[in-house]
Design a protein around this motif. Structure first.
Motif, PDB file in Angstrom:
ATOM      1  N   ALA B 132     -46.814  21.335  -0.598  1.00 40.69           N
ATOM      2  CA  ALA B 132     -47.855  21.103   0.418  1.00 40.69           C
ATOM      3  C   ALA B 132     -48.218  22.413   1.107  1.00 40.69           C
ATOM      4  N   VAL B 133     -47.196  23.214   1.401  1.00 48.41           N
ATOM      5  CA  VAL B 133     -47.448  24.499   2.059  1.00 48.41           C
ATOM      6  C   VAL B 133     -48.328  25.377   1.167  1.00 48.41           C
ATOM      7  N   LYS B 134     -48.018  25.370  -0.119  1.00 47.52           N
ATOM      8  CA  LYS B 134     -48.798  26.174  -1.075  1.00 47.52           C
ATOM      9  C   LYS B 134     -50.242  25.647  -1.148  1.00 47.52           C
ATOM     10  N   ARG B 135     -50.385  24.354  -1.200  1.00 46.06           N
ATOM     11  CA  ARG B 135     -51.730  23.761  -1.298  1.00 46.06           C
ATOM     12  C   ARG B 135     -52.551  24.054  -0.036  1.00 46.06           C
ATOM     13  N   ASN B 136     -51.900  23.942   1.110  1.00 47.22           N
ATOM     14  CA  ASN B 136     -52.596  24.244   2.371  1.00 47.22           C
ATOM     15  C   ASN B 136     -53.030  25.712   2.415  1.00 47.22           C
TER      16      ASN B 136
END
Lengths: 246, 246
Positions: B132-136
């Motif tokens: 999720a951090v990467k996608r954000n």
């Protein structure tokens, strides 16, 4: 004038519906309407990307002017066609304050609706948590309680007072979306009264999502959604796969 | 007139800052300014809840009219004090279209900034995922690339064209927030030029977040944020605990 306007939209999307209601309120029914399918991913097609690099609907153009954000479209149409159709911003400062408050609060409502309804569509399976589903449901419950209160105590019959305004243009599709997803009219009587009272307004009736007309059944995702204590079956939501806009 | 206005706000919050800039642009400097501390949870205090049941800042009142949403405050002030201070909505339809598009797109930018910067503050520890951090981070990178483009090709010097408008009122605090969190000026030269060109505008200078003035150092959360390929150290973000508004 309306022939200079092109709007690309998808059925059932609250932001698209807001733009369409505004167009009809401003007597711009002759606009070039391009209905696209989210299911076929037509919102990512080149004709959309040419106007909206985000690949989202609505995508809107008037002459060479592009406005894709639904609130932007509504404000632009009201300003550009001020003396045409229905006036959507009241003259009275008190009603204006109420209108602006409700229309921008509606963005929070929409966010909270989508956090619940679109959870499985937006959050990859291995990132889903029952705790998040429960928190989202509680947040939406608190949100809907606020709106029940606004509609109960507000001046009415419209959100900003005696006249239909941009607050109604931007809030109505959210509320209709809730009932489409099974929100119980008895548990939310003020939302239900407001919802039913505007169903036959010409701008709303004429733009009712065609996929909803084809399949009037709706979904029952929110049918157990309580007004006070959420007994929401979040495990169902967590594991169900669907695009809520279809 | 300004004595009739009360605004409760917190330092460093982009929505609060937007409201303050609008007040100063409309020559309403005599407003009743109530600076509250997020750290001490004063946004949940009774004086805020009396105006804003959401317990959020800004909380705004003019006479007996309450408008708490930052965009609502900006629009209300421009409408209510139309002939006072600087005009914030251009007359020209083309510039208006650009203004509405940018000001509402800025909400998406703000959402994407907060998805990155406030991740650990908003997402409980056991619900955090590197994916999720990467996608954000990727979503914010794509977003900032869009704005670099707008500022490069736009008519300038302001977002809607030759005049400062509500687009600048609503976008500037987001961009300043990015640089406060360490975004690299060399990697985002157009954002940086815009950011620096407006630093000394009276409305912006007078409302610069006091906590940023007290501690000019800022944070380096976004310092490795690339303009094209995010080499973003998401494990740091995932595990760091902070309230980005402090």
């Amino acid at each position: 004038m309306a022939q200079d306007i092109t709007v690309m939209w998808g059925s059932g999307s609250p932001p698209c519906w807001k733009a369409l209601i505004a167009l009809h309120e401003k007597n711009l029914q002759g606009y070039n309407s391009v209905l696209l399918s989210f299911d076929k991913k037509e919102h990512k097609s080149q004709q959309v990307l040419d106007i909206n690099p985000r690949g989202q609907l609505p995508a809107f153009k008037h002459k060479d002017r592009v406005v894709n954000e639904s609130y932007g479209i509504c404000m632009y149409l009201e300003s550009e066609f001020k003396s045409q159709g229905n006036k959507l911003v009241p003259d009275c400062g008190r009603a204006q304050a109420r209108m602006y408050q409700r229309m921008f609060e509606a963005q929070t409502m929409q966010q909270k609706i989508m956090d619940v309804v679109a959870y499985t569509w937006r959050v990859p399976e291995d990132e889903r948590h029952d705790s998040a589903v429960k928190r989202n449901a509680e947040a939406l419950t608190a949100e809907l309680k606020l709106w029940e209160g606004y509609l109960k105590t507000g001046p009415g019959p419209f959100l900003a007072g005696k006249d239909f305004s941009l607050a109604d243009v931007t809030v109505y599709p959210n509320i209709a979306f809730l009932f489409r997803f099974g929100l119980c009219e008895k548990r939310y009587p003020n939302l239900a009264t407001y919802y039913n009272s505007l169903k036959d307004r010409p701008s709303i009736k004429a733009t009712w999502p065609p996929t909803w007309l084809e399949n009037p059944q709706g979904m029952d995702m929110l049918k157990d959604f309580e007004s006070n204590t959420p007994s929401f079956s979040h495990c169902v939501i967590r594991n169900c796969f669907c695009n809520p806009l279809l």
